[in-house]
Motif scaffolding. Sequence first.
Motif, PDB file in Angstrom:
ATOM      1  N   UNK A  55      48.231  74.725  47.797  1.00  0.00           N
ATOM      2  CA  UNK A  55      48.197  75.832  48.048  1.00  0.00           C
ATOM      3  C   UNK A  55      49.589  76.541  46.927  1.00  0.00           C
ATOM      4  N   UNK A  56      49.666  78.239  47.101  1.00  0.00           N
ATOM      5  CA  UNK A  56      50.628  79.086  46.796  1.00  0.00           C
ATOM      6  C   UNK A  56      50.241  79.937  46.814  1.00  0.00           C
ATOM      7  N   UNK A  57      51.233  80.937  46.818  1.00  0.00           N
ATOM      8  CA  UNK A  57      50.813  82.133  46.639  1.00  0.00           C
ATOM      9  C   UNK A  57      51.471  83.021  45.734  1.00  0.00           C
ATOM     10  N   UNK A  58      51.173  84.287  44.865  1.00  0.00           N
ATOM     11  CA  UNK A  58      51.154  84.786  44.076  1.00  0.00           C
ATOM     12  C   UNK A  58      51.199  86.497  44.698  1.00  0.00           C
ATOM     13  N   UNK A  59      52.150  87.491  43.373  1.00  0.00           N
ATOM     14  CA  UNK A  59      52.265  88.554  43.684  1.00  0.00           C
ATOM     15  C   UNK A  59      51.585  89.054  42.264  1.00  0.00           C
ATOM     16  N   UNK A  60      50.539  90.154  42.057  1.00  0.00           N
ATOM     17  CA  UNK A  60      50.038  90.540  40.645  1.00  0.00           C
ATOM     18  C   UNK A  60      49.411  91.619  40.922  1.00  0.00           C
ATOM     19  N   UNK A  61      49.947  92.340  39.913  1.00  0.00           N
ATOM     20  CA  UNK A  61      50.001  94.174  39.730  1.00  0.00           C
ATOM     21  C   UNK A  61      48.648  94.592  39.954  1.00  0.00           C
ATOM     22  N   UNK A  62      48.690  95.320  40.585  1.00  0.00           N
ATOM     23  CA  UNK A  62      47.485  96.366  41.425  1.00  0.00           C
ATOM     24  C   UNK A  62      45.874  95.896  40.257  1.00  0.00           C
ATOM     25  N   UNK A  63      45.172  95.913  40.249  1.00  0.00           N
ATOM     26  CA  UNK A  63      44.167  95.778  38.779  1.00  0.00           C
ATOM     27  C   UNK A  63      43.274  94.361  38.982  1.00  0.00           C
ATOM     28  N   UNK A  64      42.356  94.181  38.345  1.00  0.00           N
ATOM     29  CA  UNK A  64      41.493  93.090  38.051  1.00  0.00           C
ATOM     30  C   UNK A  64      42.379  92.235  37.243  1.00  0.00           C
ATOM     31  N   UNK A  65      41.749  91.297  37.799  1.00  0.00           N
ATOM     32  CA  UNK A  65      42.270  90.044  36.808  1.00  0.00           C
ATOM     33  C   UNK A  65      41.768  88.651  37.305  1.00  0.00           C
ATOM     34  N   UNK A  66      42.067  87.676  36.614  1.00  0.00           N
ATOM     35  CA  UNK A  66      41.318  86.828  36.141  1.00  0.00           C
ATOM     36  C   UNK A  66      41.996  85.623  37.098  1.00  0.00           C
ATOM     37  N   UNK A  67      41.715  84.382  37.735  1.00  0.00           N
ATOM     38  CA  UNK A  67      41.895  83.442  38.177  1.00  0.00           C
ATOM     39  C   UNK A  67      41.761  82.363  37.311  1.00  0.00           C
ATOM     40  N   UNK A  68      42.033  81.181  36.485  1.00  0.00           N
ATOM     41  CA  UNK A  68      41.187  80.106  36.375  1.00  0.00           C
ATOM     42  C   UNK A  68      41.917  78.524  37.202  1.00  0.00           C
ATOM     43  N   UNK A  69      41.508  77.851  37.835  1.00  0.00           N
ATOM     44  CA  UNK A  69      41.528  76.843  38.006  1.00  0.00           C
ATOM     45  C   UNK A  69      41.727  75.629  36.938  1.00  0.00           C
ATOM     46  N   UNK A  70      42.669  75.285  37.529  1.00  0.00           N
ATOM     47  CA  UNK A  70      42.475  73.715  35.919  1.00  0.00           C
ATOM     48  C   UNK A  70      43.093  72.587  36.296  1.00  0.00           C
ATOM     49  N   UNK A  71      41.951  71.980  36.427  1.00  0.00           N
ATOM     50  CA  UNK A  71      42.106  70.235  36.969  1.00  0.00           C
ATOM     51  C   UNK A  71      43.005  69.523  36.124  1.00  0.00           C
ATOM     52  N   UNK A  72      43.960  68.341  35.816  1.00  0.00           N
ATOM     53  CA  UNK A  72      44.272  68.012  34.634  1.00  0.00           C
ATOM     54  C   UNK A  72      44.958  66.640  35.101  1.00  0.00           C
ATOM     55  N   UNK A  73      44.853  65.181  34.380  1.00  0.00           N
ATOM     56  CA  UNK A  73      45.728  64.071  34.377  1.00  0.00           C
ATOM     57  C   UNK A  73      46.556  64.043  34.785  1.00  0.00           C
ATOM     58  N   UNK A  74      47.160  63.171  35.262  1.00  0.00           N
ATOM     59  CA  UNK A  74      48.912  63.015  35.419  1.00  0.00           C
ATOM     60  C   UNK A  74      49.981  63.596  34.437  1.00  0.00           C
ATOM     61  N   UNK A  75      49.314  63.211  33.599  1.00  0.00           N
ATOM     62  CA  UNK A  75      50.528  63.999  32.397  1.00  0.00           C
ATOM     63  C   UNK A  75      49.662  65.502  31.787  1.00  0.00           C
ATOM     64  N   UNK A  76      49.728  66.463  32.441  1.00  0.00           N
ATOM     65  CA  UNK A  76      49.050  67.509  32.413  1.00  0.00           C
ATOM     66  C   UNK A  76      47.430  67.590  30.961  1.00  0.00           C
ATOM     67  N   UNK A  77      46.844  66.540  30.460  1.00  0.00           N
ATOM     68  CA  UNK A  77      45.752  66.857  29.654  1.00  0.00           C
ATOM     69  C   UNK A  77      44.643  67.359  31.041  1.00  0.00           C
ATOM     70  N   UNK A  78      44.374  68.114  30.341  1.00  0.00           N
ATOM     71  CA  UNK A  78      43.139  69.207  30.489  1.00  0.00           C
ATOM     72  C   UNK A  78      41.935  68.543  30.828  1.00  0.00           C
ATOM     73  N   UNK A  79      41.282  68.198  31.824  1.00  0.00           N
ATOM     74  CA  UNK A  79      39.327  67.406  32.021  1.00  0.00           C
ATOM     75  C   UNK A  79      39.024  68.321  31.290  1.00  0.00           C
ATOM     76  N   UNK A  80      39.395  69.797  31.344  1.00  0.00           N
ATOM     77  CA  UNK A  80      38.025  70.300  30.354  1.00  0.00           C
ATOM     78  C   UNK A  80      37.309  71.736  31.370  1.00  0.00           C
ATOM     79  N   UNK A  81      36.424  72.293  30.667  1.00  0.00           N
ATOM     80  CA  UNK A  81      35.780  73.297  31.227  1.00  0.00           C
ATOM     81  C   UNK A  81      35.036  72.861  32.137  1.00  0.00           C
ATOM     82  N   UNK A  82      34.450  71.568  32.398  1.00  0.00           N
ATOM     83  CA  UNK A  82      34.075  71.319  33.499  1.00  0.00           C
ATOM     84  C   UNK A  82      34.617  71.234  34.633  1.00  0.00           C
ATOM     85  N   UNK A  83      36.183  71.076  34.352  1.00  0.00           N
ATOM     86  CA  UNK A  83      36.546  70.612  36.106  1.00  0.00           C
ATOM     87  C   UNK A  83      37.469  71.449  35.612  1.00  0.00           C
ATOM     88  N   UNK A  84      37.263  73.174  35.782  1.00  0.00           N
ATOM     89  CA  UNK A  84      37.775  74.592  35.870  1.00  0.00           C
ATOM     90  C   UNK A  84      36.503  75.281  36.580  1.00  0.00           C
TER      91      UNK A  84
END
Length: 163
Positions: A126-155
């Motif tokens: 968990x975390x807290x963010x402060x974003x400017x007013x308006x619409x924003x996309x948030x993409x959650x991406x899971x990756x392995x221990x060296x930051x290599x993405x598991x790709x679209x299927x784990x986002x």
Amino acid sequence: MKTQLLLLGFSSILLISCGSNKSKTATDADSTMHDHMHHESTEAKVDTTVIKAGQEVYFVNLTDGQKVNNPIKVEMGVKGMTVEPIGAVNADKGHHHLIIDGSYTPAGTTVSADSTHIHFGKGQTETELTLSPGKHTLTLQFANGMHASYGQRMSKTITVEVK
């Protein structure tokens, strides 16, 4: 003559192997692992990641289209995999990344680290963010221990509207 040909062949091999600077020493790999601000090629790699049925990431407390106020609490979840800190690459394990106003990172590619690509390498969920007013996309991406993405299927990408 044989000695000259042998030396010529050996010299060619040395030139070919020394001409490549793509290898990393153990020290380089170690510092890259601990440096959250490293940047590697963003070229898409072949997706050899096996995502099993039922494995997914999700936003625990946010839904697509939700109206939110600052600060925005973001709770990150994962099913079928285990959250662990950066370090070793273990099957079905990794950590979260949050991409603000961007898309998923292709499988096998290192997730960028900058102001819009937030790494949770200590295993945070968990975390807290402060974003400017308006619409924003948030993409959650899971990756392995060296930051290599598991790709679209784990986002998972949602849109939120900050009041």
